[in-house]
Scaffold this motif. Structure first.
Motif, short mmCIF file in Angstrom:
data_model
loop_
_atom_site.label_atom_id
_atom_site.label_comp_id
_atom_site.label_asym_id
_atom_site.label_seq_id
_atom_site.Cartn_x
_atom_site.Cartn_y
_atom_site.Cartn_z
N CYS A 24 -12.77 8.60 -16.28
CA CYS A 24 -11.69 7.63 -16.47
C CYS A 24 -11.74 7.04 -17.88
O CYS A 24 -10.72 6.95 -18.57
CB CYS A 24 -11.80 6.50 -15.45
SG CYS A 24 -11.42 6.97 -13.76
N GLN A 39 -4.29 2.16 -19.59
CA GLN A 39 -5.00 1.10 -18.88
C GLN A 39 -5.55 1.67 -17.58
O GLN A 39 -4.91 2.48 -16.92
CB GLN A 39 -4.05 -0.06 -18.57
CG GLN A 39 -4.74 -1.25 -18.00
CD GLN A 39 -3.81 -2.45 -17.93
OE1 GLN A 39 -2.60 -2.34 -18.00
NE2 GLN A 39 -4.39 -3.62 -17.78
N TRP A 40 -6.73 1.23 -17.22
CA TRP A 40 -7.42 1.66 -16.00
C TRP A 40 -7.44 0.47 -15.06
O TRP A 40 -8.01 -0.57 -15.37
CB TRP A 40 -8.82 2.10 -16.37
CG TRP A 40 -9.78 2.43 -15.28
CD1 TRP A 40 -9.56 2.49 -13.94
CD2 TRP A 40 -11.15 2.76 -15.46
NE1 TRP A 40 -10.70 2.84 -13.27
CE2 TRP A 40 -11.71 3.02 -14.19
CE3 TRP A 40 -11.98 2.87 -16.56
CZ2 TRP A 40 -13.03 3.37 -14.00
CZ3 TRP A 40 -13.29 3.22 -16.37
CH2 TRP A 40 -13.81 3.47 -15.10
N LEU A 41 -6.79 0.62 -13.91
CA LEU A 41 -6.73 -0.47 -12.93
C LEU A 41 -7.24 0.01 -11.58
O LEU A 41 -7.12 1.18 -11.24
CB LEU A 41 -5.29 -0.95 -12.77
CG LEU A 41 -4.62 -1.52 -14.01
CD1 LEU A 41 -3.15 -1.79 -13.74
CD2 LEU A 41 -5.31 -2.78 -14.47
N THR A 42 -7.79 -0.91 -10.82
CA THR A 42 -8.15 -0.60 -9.44
C THR A 42 -7.34 -1.52 -8.53
O THR A 42 -6.33 -1.12 -7.99
CB THR A 42 -9.66 -0.74 -9.18
OG1 THR A 42 -10.11 -1.99 -9.65
CG2 THR A 42 -10.42 0.39 -9.81
N ALA A 43 -7.75 -2.74 -8.36
CA ALA A 43 -7.12 -3.72 -7.47
C ALA A 43 -7.28 -3.28 -6.02
O ALA A 43 -7.98 -2.32 -5.71
CB ALA A 43 -5.66 -3.96 -7.83
N TRP A 44 -6.62 -3.97 -5.12
CA TRP A 44 -6.79 -3.74 -3.69
C TRP A 44 -6.41 -2.33 -3.28
O TRP A 44 -6.97 -1.78 -2.32
CB TRP A 44 -6.00 -4.78 -2.89
CG TRP A 44 -4.51 -4.67 -3.08
CD1 TRP A 44 -3.77 -5.33 -4.01
CD2 TRP A 44 -3.61 -3.84 -2.35
NE1 TRP A 44 -2.45 -4.97 -3.90
CE2 TRP A 44 -2.33 -4.05 -2.88
CE3 TRP A 44 -3.75 -2.95 -1.30
CZ2 TRP A 44 -1.20 -3.40 -2.41
CZ3 TRP A 44 -2.63 -2.29 -0.83
CH2 TRP A 44 -1.37 -2.53 -1.38
N GLY A 65 -9.88 4.78 -9.71
CA GLY A 65 -8.97 3.91 -10.43
C GLY A 65 -7.64 4.60 -10.66
O GLY A 65 -7.52 5.82 -10.48
N HIS A 68 -3.02 4.40 -16.05
CA HIS A 68 -1.62 4.27 -16.49
C HIS A 68 -1.57 4.64 -17.97
O HIS A 68 -2.29 4.05 -18.79
CB HIS A 68 -1.13 2.84 -16.28
CG HIS A 68 -1.21 2.38 -14.86
ND1 HIS A 68 -0.15 2.48 -14.00
CD2 HIS A 68 -2.23 1.88 -14.13
CE1 HIS A 68 -0.50 2.03 -12.81
NE2 HIS A 68 -1.77 1.65 -12.87
#
Length: 93
Positions: A24, A39-44, A65, A68
C-alpha cells in the motif's frame, strides 16, 4: 488492497499482513512520484463483514486499506508536526 493470510505458511501471518501494508505504501509513493494525488484510508468499511461479503472476500482475506488515486485540485496543506528532538533520545548501551 486485500491481504490473503495463509496460516501455517513459512512466512508468519503478521509478516504477510505487514507486507501488504508495505505494498500500500509503495503504491502511494509511486502514484505521488508520477504526479497523482493518493491517499490510503481504512475506516469502518475495512473491518465490516457486510463490506467483505459484498467484495466477495474469502475467510482468509482482509481489507488492508482503500487506496484512492486521482488528480489533485489543490496542494495538500502542511500539518503541524512535533519537534523530533522532543520524541527522540540518544541510546547508550
Amino acid at each position: 488492497m486485500i491481504a490473503r493470510l495463509q496460516p501455517g505458511h513459512k512466512v508468519p501471518e503478521q509478516e504477510q499482513l505487514l507486507t501488504a501494508g508495505c505494498v500500500c505504501f509503495a503504491l502511494l509513493q509511486a502514484a505521488q512520484a508520477y504526479g497523482f494525488g493518493a491517499q490510503w484510508l481504512t475506516a469502518w468499511m475495512a473491518y465490516d463483514p457486510a463490506v467483505a461479503a459484498h467484495l466477495g472476500l474469502a475467510k482468509d482475506e482482509h481489507v488492508v486499506g482503500f487506496i484512492h488515486i486521482g488528480t489533485p485540485r489543490l496542494a495538500a496543506p502542511e500539518r503541524e508536526r512535533p519537534d523530533p528532538s522532543a520524541l527522540l533520545e540518544d541510546w547508550a548501551p
